[in-house]
Scaffold this motif. Structure first.
Motif, mmCIF file in Angstrom:
data_model
loop_
_atom_site.group_PDB
_atom_site.id
_atom_site.type_symbol
_atom_site.label_atom_id
_atom_site.label_comp_id
_atom_site.label_asym_id
_atom_site.label_seq_id
_atom_site.Cartn_x
_atom_site.Cartn_y
_atom_site.Cartn_z
ATOM 1 N N GLU A 229 -45.576 -30.557 -20.047
ATOM 2 C CA GLU A 229 -45.217 -31.950 -19.737
ATOM 3 C C GLU A 229 -44.345 -32.496 -20.857
ATOM 4 O OE1 GLU A 229 -46.097 -36.392 -20.346
ATOM 5 O OE2 GLU A 229 -46.609 -34.677 -21.616
ATOM 6 N N TYR A 230 -43.317 -33.258 -20.492
ATOM 7 C CA TYR A 230 -42.455 -33.900 -21.478
ATOM 8 C C TYR A 230 -42.479 -35.403 -21.228
ATOM 9 C CZ TYR A 230 -38.271 -35.172 -24.157
ATOM 10 O OH TYR A 230 -37.390 -35.759 -25.052
ATOM 11 N N GLY A 231 -42.961 -36.116 -22.214
ATOM 12 C CA GLY A 231 -42.999 -37.567 -22.135
ATOM 13 C C GLY A 231 -43.068 -38.130 -23.539
ATOM 14 N N MET A 232 -42.944 -39.432 -23.642
ATOM 15 C CA MET A 232 -43.027 -40.065 -24.948
ATOM 16 C C MET A 232 -43.393 -41.526 -24.806
ATOM 17 S SD MET A 232 -38.966 -40.083 -25.987
ATOM 18 C CE MET A 232 -38.957 -38.294 -26.011
ATOM 19 N N THR A 233 -43.848 -42.094 -25.900
ATOM 20 C CA THR A 233 -44.283 -43.484 -25.922
ATOM 21 C C THR A 233 -43.221 -44.421 -25.364
ATOM 22 O OG1 THR A 233 -45.682 -43.088 -27.856
ATOM 23 C CG2 THR A 233 -45.010 -45.365 -27.457
ATOM 24 N N GLU A 234 -41.968 -44.134 -25.670
ATOM 25 C CA GLU A 234 -40.882 -45.058 -25.336
ATOM 26 C C GLU A 234 -40.424 -44.959 -23.876
ATOM 27 O OE1 GLU A 234 -40.882 -43.771 -29.625
ATOM 28 O OE2 GLU A 234 -40.861 -42.721 -27.689
ATOM 29 N N LEU A 235 -41.014 -44.054 -23.109
ATOM 30 C CA LEU A 235 -40.646 -43.865 -21.705
ATOM 31 C C LEU A 235 -41.791 -44.271 -20.787
ATOM 32 C CD1 LEU A 235 -39.022 -40.302 -21.895
ATOM 33 C CD2 LEU A 235 -37.848 -42.514 -22.005
ATOM 34 N N LEU A 236 -41.462 -44.481 -19.511
ATOM 35 C CA LEU A 236 -42.485 -44.707 -18.496
ATOM 36 C C LEU A 236 -42.438 -43.627 -17.418
ATOM 37 C CD1 LEU A 236 -42.549 -48.598 -17.962
ATOM 38 C CD2 LEU A 236 -44.014 -47.168 -19.397
ATOM 39 N N SER A 237 -41.767 -42.523 -17.705
ATOM 40 C CA SER A 237 -41.691 -41.396 -16.775
ATOM 41 C C SER A 237 -41.847 -40.104 -17.552
ATOM 42 C CB SER A 237 -40.360 -41.405 -16.010
ATOM 43 O OG SER A 237 -40.201 -42.608 -15.276
ATOM 44 N N GLN A 238 -42.229 -39.045 -16.821
ATOM 45 C CA GLN A 238 -42.430 -37.740 -17.436
ATOM 46 C C GLN A 238 -41.657 -36.669 -16.670
ATOM 47 O OE1 GLN A 238 -45.230 -39.543 -16.306
ATOM 48 N NE2 GLN A 238 -45.299 -40.595 -18.272
#
Length: 323
Positions: A229-238
């Protein structure tokens, strides 16, 4: 109410919506507006002309495009004393919709799965968007066995074995160092389990490259599907990688690469550069983010993550477990 970005099904619709959100954020987001003015990029008529805000601004500024009250603030993990990123969210329903639509598109109906999380419990890490996501999956699965198991690997191994015998489909999502510990102590064949790893060691263990990590997990958990999975605090999608390497995005998200020596210039697909992300679900903050990750983007819309820029701050999912 369904947010319009989740109805995007073509590149033309994506570009139209991206340009609309760009103009909105240029007008309403003071940080993004000032940055665009400083680099003299305040007009865009094509997707390629939209400027990307360096992700570091989420550490030093409040990046928001909405005057409504903040519903939740997501924070990144960091070492003691380090400055963390803060992502203020004024419309939590958009994040919920993003999670739900993305899961269904990638894995199908969540009620078909038991969800097990090798992550800090939600009450112990209230600022984590990843833990929030796992908690939503757990709740939506409507199974009493779903839950957080970070501090009880023995109990987790028993649950995994019991579901193997019943052929129940399971998603096990976890931080890398915890998955490695599970692999060392409780190796077992897992024919009906999808294992989703969420990141690197972040100081817990020696960093290893992703192919080595996946080899270890595949050896320990034979027959399991090892994914990322690729996501981060600054995003709202993965984004998710069913093979653990090549990530695919939902229709409202797009990843491209920029020149490492000229951050305002994009580079062609297949070459290594800094990853730029368009996340149209991020309309309440900034949808156009220049990350500190290195990778490659490809013509089919997929991408790979190869590492981080030198001198990038240590941060990420695994630090949640020790902070």
């Amino acid at each position: 109410m369904k947010f319009p970005v989740f109805d995007i099904h073509s590149s033309e619709a994506f570009e139209k919506m991206a340009l609309e959100i760009y103009r909105y954020q240029l007008r309403e987001n003071a940080v993004y507006q000032q940055y665009c003015q400083l680099i003299n990029k305040t007009q865009a008529s094509r997707l390629e002309e939209i400027p990307f805000l360096p992700i570091q601004f989420f550490k030093s500024h409040t990046v928001v495009s909405d005057k409504r009250p903040v519903k939740i603030t997501f924070t990144s993990s960091g070492t003691t004393g380090s400055v963390v990123s803060k992502h203020v969210v004024t419309d939590l329903d958009v994040y919920n919709q993003s999670l739900d639509h993305s899961f269904k598109k990638t894995y199908g109906e969540i009620k078909d799965y038991v969800v097990l999380a090798l992550l800090p419990h939600y009450l112990d890490r209230t600022g984590s968007s990843l833990v929030y996501m796992a908690q939503r999956w757990i709740n939506a699965s409507q199974r009493v066995e779903s839950g957080f198991y970070l501090n009880d690997l023995a109990a987790l191994s028993k649950v995994l074995k019991s579901f193997e015998n019943s052929h129940q489909k399971v998603i096990l999502i976890g931080v890398t160092f915890a998955l490695l510990q599970l692999a060392e102590e409780y190796a077992m064949p897992l024919d009906h389990v999808i294992i989703i790893e969420t990141g690197g060691m972040k100081g817990m263990r020696k960093e290893i490259v992703k192919p080595e990590l996946h080899h270890i997990l595949k050896t320990a958990f034979t027959e399991a599907s090892i994914q990322s999975e690729y996501g981060m605090t600054e995003l709202l999608s993965q984004a998710y990688a069913s093979d653990g390497i090549n990530f695919t995005t939902p229709p409202w998200m797009k990843v491209s690469t920029r020149d490492t020596n000229d951050p305002l210039s994009g580079i062609e697909d297949g070459k290594t550069g800094g990853l730029n992300i368009i996340d149209l679900a991020n309309y309440n903050s900034c949808s156009f983010i220049a990350t500190q990750d290195l990778g490659k983007s490809f013509t089919d819309g997929s991408f790979q993550v190869l590492g981080r820029f030198d001198h990038s701050d240590i941060r990420g999912c695994n630090l949640m477990a020790v902070n």
